[in-house]
Design a protein around this motif. Structure first.
Motif, PDB file in Angstrom:
ATOM      1  N   VAL A   1       0.863  -1.108   0.109  1.00 42.68           N
ATOM      2  CA  VAL A   1      -0.081  -0.072  -0.041  1.00 42.68           C
ATOM      3  C   VAL A   1       0.755   1.152   0.035  1.00 42.68           C
ATOM      4  O   VAL A   1       1.948   1.283   0.885  1.00 42.68           O
ATOM      5  N   TYR A   2       0.831   2.119  -1.034  1.00 45.57           N
ATOM      6  CA  TYR A   2       1.408   3.462  -1.034  1.00 45.57           C
ATOM      7  C   TYR A   2       0.408   4.581  -1.650  1.00 45.57           C
ATOM      8  O   TYR A   2       0.170   4.183  -2.708  1.00 45.57           O
ATOM      9  N   ARG A   3      -0.005   5.418  -0.724  1.00 41.74           N
ATOM     10  CA  ARG A   3      -0.805   6.474  -0.898  1.00 41.74           C
ATOM     11  C   ARG A   3      -2.030   5.966  -1.789  1.00 41.74           C
ATOM     12  O   ARG A   3      -2.271   6.482  -2.827  1.00 41.74           O
ATOM     13  N   SER A   4      -2.748   5.104  -0.938  1.00 43.11           N
ATOM     14  CA  SER A   4      -4.069   4.540  -1.868  1.00 43.11           C
ATOM     15  C   SER A   4      -5.255   4.376  -0.791  1.00 43.11           C
ATOM     16  O   SER A   4      -5.859   3.522  -0.751  1.00 43.11           O
ATOM     17  N   ALA A   5      -5.330   5.440  -0.067  1.00 43.29           N
ATOM     18  CA  ALA A   5      -6.353   5.502   0.960  1.00 43.29           C
ATOM     19  C   ALA A   5      -7.781   5.284   0.451  1.00 43.29           C
ATOM     20  O   ALA A   5      -8.619   4.633   0.963  1.00 43.29           O
ATOM     21  N   PRO A   6      -7.974   6.174  -0.786  1.00 42.71           N
ATOM     22  CA  PRO A   6      -9.222   5.965  -1.320  1.00 42.71           C
ATOM     23  C   PRO A   6      -9.721   4.203  -1.825  1.00 42.71           C
ATOM     24  O   PRO A   6     -10.945   4.225  -2.049  1.00 42.71           O
TER      25      PRO A   6
ATOM     26  N   GLU B   1       1.777  -1.010   4.491  1.00 37.80           N
ATOM     27  CA  GLU B   1       1.769   0.280   4.300  1.00 37.80           C
ATOM     28  C   GLU B   1       3.125   0.711   4.315  1.00 37.80           C
ATOM     29  O   GLU B   1       3.978   0.584   5.244  1.00 37.80           O
ATOM     30  N   ASP B   2       3.660   1.266   2.887  1.00 34.37           N
ATOM     31  CA  ASP B   2       4.961   1.579   2.931  1.00 34.37           C
ATOM     32  C   ASP B   2       5.454   3.072   2.906  1.00 34.37           C
ATOM     33  O   ASP B   2       6.133   3.613   2.024  1.00 34.37           O
ATOM     34  N   GLY B   3       4.986   3.665   3.974  1.00 32.60           N
ATOM     35  CA  GLY B   3       5.243   5.246   4.231  1.00 32.60           C
ATOM     36  C   GLY B   3       4.779   6.042   3.173  1.00 32.60           C
ATOM     37  O   GLY B   3       5.560   6.976   2.744  1.00 32.60           O
ATOM     38  N   GLY B   4       3.373   5.761   3.080  1.00 36.47           N
ATOM     39  CA  GLY B   4       2.862   6.787   1.800  1.00 36.47           C
ATOM     40  C   GLY B   4       2.479   7.967   2.519  1.00 36.47           C
ATOM     41  O   GLY B   4       2.504   8.939   1.964  1.00 36.47           O
ATOM     42  N   LEU B   5       2.314   8.304   3.893  1.00 40.65           N
ATOM     43  CA  LEU B   5       1.878   9.383   4.595  1.00 40.65           C
ATOM     44  C   LEU B   5       0.763  10.153   4.020  1.00 40.65           C
ATOM     45  O   LEU B   5       0.830  11.328   3.902  1.00 40.65           O
TER      46      LEU B   5
ATOM     47  N   ASP C   1      -2.713  -2.319  -5.204  1.00 44.54           N
ATOM     48  CA  ASP C   1      -3.879  -1.735  -4.327  1.00 44.54           C
ATOM     49  C   ASP C   1      -4.552  -0.553  -4.917  1.00 44.54           C
ATOM     50  O   ASP C   1      -5.562  -0.040  -4.599  1.00 44.54           O
ATOM     51  N   ASP C   2      -4.204  -0.553  -6.223  1.00 45.37           N
ATOM     52  CA  ASP C   2      -5.078   0.520  -7.431  1.00 45.37           C
ATOM     53  C   ASP C   2      -6.439  -0.336  -7.808  1.00 45.37           C
ATOM     54  O   ASP C   2      -6.974   0.546  -8.919  1.00 45.37           O
ATOM     55  N   LEU C   3      -6.750  -1.301  -7.632  1.00 46.82           N
ATOM     56  CA  LEU C   3      -7.821  -1.941  -8.226  1.00 46.82           C
ATOM     57  C   LEU C   3      -7.600  -2.322  -9.615  1.00 46.82           C
ATOM     58  O   LEU C   3      -8.723  -2.752 -10.442  1.00 46.82           O
ATOM     59  N   GLN C   4      -6.454  -2.041 -10.243  1.00 48.40           N
ATOM     60  CA  GLN C   4      -6.234  -2.454 -11.605  1.00 48.40           C
ATOM     61  C   GLN C   4      -6.319  -4.099 -11.995  1.00 48.40           C
ATOM     62  O   GLN C   4      -6.268  -4.710 -13.010  1.00 48.40           O
ATOM     63  N   HIS C   5      -5.831  -4.794 -10.730  1.00 44.40           N
ATOM     64  CA  HIS C   5      -5.926  -6.227 -10.746  1.00 44.40           C
ATOM     65  C   HIS C   5      -7.232  -6.607 -10.220  1.00 44.40           C
ATOM     66  O   HIS C   5      -7.373  -6.455  -8.891  1.00 44.40           O
TER      67      HIS C   5
END
Length: 336
Positions: free
Chosen positions: A24-29, A55-59, A108-112
Motif C-alpha cells: 500500500v502506497y498512497r492508496s487510502a481511497p 503500508e509503505d510510508g505513503g503518509l 492496491d489500485d484495483l487495476q488487478h
C-alpha cells in the motif's frame, strides 16, 4: 454430529488457507473497495484466509484506513513500515509474515481485479508453483508501458525462464518457496527473481486489467528503469559479461587499426594523417574503458550497501494476531 466442510484443494492437497499480500502506497481511497471485492472471492476460494496490507510510508492517511479495516474485519492484518522502501521490499515483508500455504499478491489500485484470483488458483492446481496474471491489455501510459518492456527484458536475463515476458505484480505462488530466500537481507529486492531460487515451474494466465479510476501511478519511467538496472546488476553478471565483450571487441579493433597504420606506412611510406582520426580513436577507446569501469562500479556499490547491513525493510507497527506458534519471524524484526 455434523461434519466440517472439506477444505479447498490446491494441487490435489487440502490448502491451509490463502494469504493475500497487498503493498500500500498512497492508496487510502481504494482500500475499502478493494477489501469489499476481495472478501467474497476469498470466502469462496479458501478457508481460512487473510489479507495483509503493508503500508509503505505513503503518509497519506492509508494507515488510518488500514486500522479501521483491521478493527472491523479479523481477516485483515496491517503492517506499517518505518519509511518508504519500495513495492518489492514491502512485498517481501508481507510474504514473510504470511501464514497460509498459498500466497496471492496484487496491487492496491484495483487495476488487478480480485475476481480473477480463481483463474490463477485453478492454474496452480495443474502442478505449477508460480502463476502470473498476464493482462490482456495493460492500462498504463505510453512511457509506463515502455518502462515495463525494459523491466521484462531485464527479468528475462535474470530469471532465465520464458514466463518472464508475462510477469506482473498479480501472482499466486506456494508459500513454501520463500524458504529459499529466508536469509536474504539485501536492500535490493526483486520478488520474481527470488522465486526462481526455489522453482522453475512458472506459468501464466490471461486476466482482465482494469483502468485506474482513482489517483495516478506512483511508478514513473525513471523508477521502473532503476528497478530494471537493480535487477540486472543485483541478480546477474550479464553487465560484466557485456563489458568483457566490449573490451575484447575494442581490443580487436585496436589491433586492426595498428595493422592498418603499419600497412599504410610500408606501402605508401606515410603514416595516417590528421588530428581528427587520432582524437576519434582516443575517444572511442576511452569511452569503452569508462563503460567497463562503470559496470564494475555498479557491482562495487551493491557490495558496499550489503556490507553496511542496510535492511530490506523495517517494521514500525503490526496489526493482527500472530500465528498459533507465537513469535513470527519477519526477517528484520519479530513480534509477539
Amino acid at each position: 454430529m455434523s461434519e466440517s466442510p472439506p477444505k479447498k484443494q490446491v494441487d490435489g492437497h487440502p490448502t491451509q488457507g490463502i494469504s493475500v499480500v497487498v503493498p500500500v502506497y498512497r492508496s487510502a481511497p481504494t482500500l475499502v473497495p478493494l477489501i469489499e471485492r476481495l472478501t467474497p472471492v476469498l470466502k469462496s476460494a479458501a478457508e481460512p484466509y487473510e489479507v495483509i496490507l503493508v503500508e509503505d510510508g505513503g503518509l497519506d492517511g492509508s494507515w488510518q484506513v488500514i486500522e479501521m479495516l483491521a478493527e472491523n474485519d479479523a481477516h485483515v492484518r496491517g503492517i506499517r513500515l518505518g519509511r518508504n522502501y519500495g513495492q518489492h521490499n514491502a512485498l517481501l515483508c508481507g510474504i514473510r509474515l504470511a501464514r497460509y500455504s498459498v500466497i496471492v499478491t496484487l496491487d492496491d489500485d484495483l487495476q488487478h481485479p480480485p475476481e480473477e484470483i480463481p483463474k490463477l488458483l485453478e492454474r496452480l492446481n495443474a502442478g505449477f508453483d508460480v502463476v502470473y496474471g498476464a493482462p490482456e491489455r495493460e492500462q498504463h501510459s505510453f512511457w509506463r508501458d515502455r518502462a515495463s518492456v525494459i523491466t521484462k527484458i531485464a527479468l528475462q536475463s535474470t530469471m532465465g525462464v520464458e514466463t518472464a515476458r508475462h510477469v506482473s505484480a498479480f501472482r499466486v505462488f506456494r508459500s513454501a518457496l520463500r524458504d529459499a530466500f529466508s536469509a536474504y537481507r539485501s536492500p535490493f529486492v526483486s520478488i520474481d527473481v527470488l522465486l526462481t531460487w526455489s522453482t522453475t515451474r512458472f506459468t501464466h494466465v490471461t486476466v482482465r486489467h482494469d483502468p485506474r479510476e482513482i489517483g495516478v501511478s506512483n511508478y514513473t519511467f525513471r523508477k521502473l528503469f532503476n528497478h530494471a538496472m537493480n535487477m540486472v546488476t543485483g541478480f546477474s553478471t550479464v553487465p560484466l559479461q557485456i563489458a568483457s565483450l566490449v573490451g575484447f571487441g575494442f581490443t580487436l579493433l585496436g589491433v586492426g587499426l595498428f595493422c592498418y597504420v603499419l600497412a599504410r606506412y610500408f606501402i605508401n611510406g606515410t603514416s595516417v594523417p590528421g588530428f581528427p582520426f587520432l582524437a576519434s580513436i582516443i575517444a572511442i577507446f576511452s569511452g569503452a574503458q569508462l563503460f567497463a569501469l562503470g559496470m564494475i562500479g555498479e557491482y562495487l556499490a551493491r557490495m558496499h550497501f550489503r556490507s553496511m547491513g542496510r535492511p530490506a525493510y523495517a517494521i514500525a507497527h503490526v496489526l493482527g494476531d500472530p500465528d498459533e506458534h507465537g513469535t513470527v519471524d519477519v526477517g528484520q524484526a519479530s513480534y509477539k
